[in-house]
Design a protein around this motif. Structure first.
Motif, short mmCIF file in Angstrom:
data_model
loop_
_atom_site.label_atom_id
_atom_site.label_comp_id
_atom_site.label_asym_id
_atom_site.label_seq_id
_atom_site.Cartn_x
_atom_site.Cartn_y
_atom_site.Cartn_z
N ILE A 51 0.86 -1.18 0.00
CA ILE A 51 0.00 0.00 0.00
C ILE A 51 0.90 1.24 0.00
N ASN A 52 0.78 2.06 -1.02
CA ASN A 52 1.51 3.33 -1.08
C ASN A 52 0.58 4.45 -0.63
N ASN A 53 1.05 5.27 0.30
CA ASN A 53 0.27 6.42 0.72
C ASN A 53 1.21 7.62 0.92
N SER A 54 0.68 8.73 1.32
CA SER A 54 1.49 9.94 1.44
C SER A 54 2.53 9.85 2.55
N ASN A 55 2.30 8.97 3.53
CA ASN A 55 3.26 8.83 4.63
C ASN A 55 4.39 7.86 4.31
N GLY A 56 4.24 7.06 3.27
CA GLY A 56 5.26 6.07 2.93
C GLY A 56 4.64 4.82 2.34
N VAL A 57 5.20 3.69 2.68
CA VAL A 57 4.75 2.41 2.12
C VAL A 57 4.43 1.46 3.26
N VAL A 58 3.36 0.68 3.08
CA VAL A 58 3.00 -0.38 4.03
C VAL A 58 3.01 -1.69 3.26
N GLU A 59 3.75 -2.67 3.77
CA GLU A 59 3.78 -4.00 3.15
C GLU A 59 3.21 -5.01 4.13
N ILE A 60 2.40 -5.91 3.59
CA ILE A 60 1.81 -6.97 4.41
C ILE A 60 2.29 -8.31 3.87
N TYR A 61 2.95 -9.07 4.73
CA TYR A 61 3.46 -10.39 4.38
C TYR A 61 2.57 -11.45 5.01
N GLU A 62 2.24 -12.47 4.26
CA GLU A 62 1.50 -13.63 4.79
C GLU A 62 2.53 -14.73 5.01
N LEU A 63 2.79 -15.06 6.27
CA LEU A 63 3.85 -15.99 6.63
C LEU A 63 3.28 -17.24 7.30
N GLU A 64 4.16 -18.22 7.52
CA GLU A 64 3.74 -19.46 8.15
C GLU A 64 4.82 -19.92 9.10
N ARG A 65 4.40 -20.42 10.26
CA ARG A 65 5.34 -21.00 11.22
C ARG A 65 4.92 -22.43 11.53
N GLY A 66 5.89 -23.25 11.89
CA GLY A 66 5.58 -24.63 12.27
C GLY A 66 5.48 -25.60 11.11
N ASN A 67 5.97 -25.23 9.93
CA ASN A 67 5.90 -26.13 8.78
C ASN A 67 7.25 -26.13 8.04
N GLU A 68 8.32 -26.28 8.82
CA GLU A 68 9.66 -26.32 8.23
C GLU A 68 9.81 -27.58 7.38
N PRO A 69 10.58 -27.52 6.30
CA PRO A 69 10.85 -28.73 5.52
C PRO A 69 11.57 -29.76 6.40
N SER A 70 11.20 -31.03 6.26
CA SER A 70 11.78 -32.08 7.10
C SER A 70 12.06 -33.33 6.27
N THR A 71 13.33 -33.65 6.13
CA THR A 71 13.72 -34.84 5.40
C THR A 71 13.25 -36.09 6.15
N GLY A 72 13.35 -36.08 7.47
CA GLY A 72 12.92 -37.22 8.27
C GLY A 72 11.44 -37.53 8.09
N ARG A 73 10.60 -36.49 8.15
CA ARG A 73 9.16 -36.69 7.95
C ARG A 73 8.88 -37.17 6.54
#
Length: 134
Positions: free
Chosen positions: A59-81
């Motif tokens: 989002i660009n506005n007069s005050n600057g820029v706002v970025e929204i990231y959609e992230l995930e935790r608890g799902n690391e790649p696992s060779t063992g699994r």
């Protein structure tokens, strides 16, 4: 008798084609972003490098820029699994996929990172939340 053998082979082929879904899902998880590395005064490029993915919304506005990231935790790649899921699928002729794929699909928790930059694209503050910001 011939018809039963053909049906059995078709079913066996269908089951073995399912093999690997849970294993692939386990091997290709999402590495968690290191939010402790983000600091006030970082540039937009530095934040992008530290988070490791594109923002979902900018989002660009007069005050600057706002970025929204959609992230995930608890799902690391696992060779063992991945190996365990593949072996279970192999030993059960693909039946494990009925259980393993939904289990792998439930791994991880989504969260959102909102980053606020000034007009010079320098980080002013950031917020982490469980729900998508407006």
């Amino acid at each position: 008798m011939k018809k039963k053998i053909v049906i059995f082979l078709l079913c066996l082929g269908a089951l073995t084609s399912l093999q690997g879904c849970s294993a692939v899902m386990a091997a290709s998880g999402t590495k968690e972003a290191n939010l402790s590395a983000i600091n006030k005064g970082d540039t937009r490029a530095m934040v992008f490098a530290k988070v490791g993915q594109q923002p979902a919304r900018v989002i660009n506005n007069s005050n600057g820029v706002v970025e929204i990231y959609e992230l995930e935790r608890g799902n690391e790649p696992s060779t063992g699994r991945a190996v365990a899921n593949g072996a279970l699928s192999l030993f059960t002729l693909g039946l494990w996929e009925v259980v393993g794929t939904p289990l792998e699909g439930m791994k991880g928790e989504k969260y959102f990172l909102t980053v606020y930059y000034n007009q010079n694209e320098i980080l002013e503050k950031y917020e982490v939340s469980a729900t998508r910001p407006n």
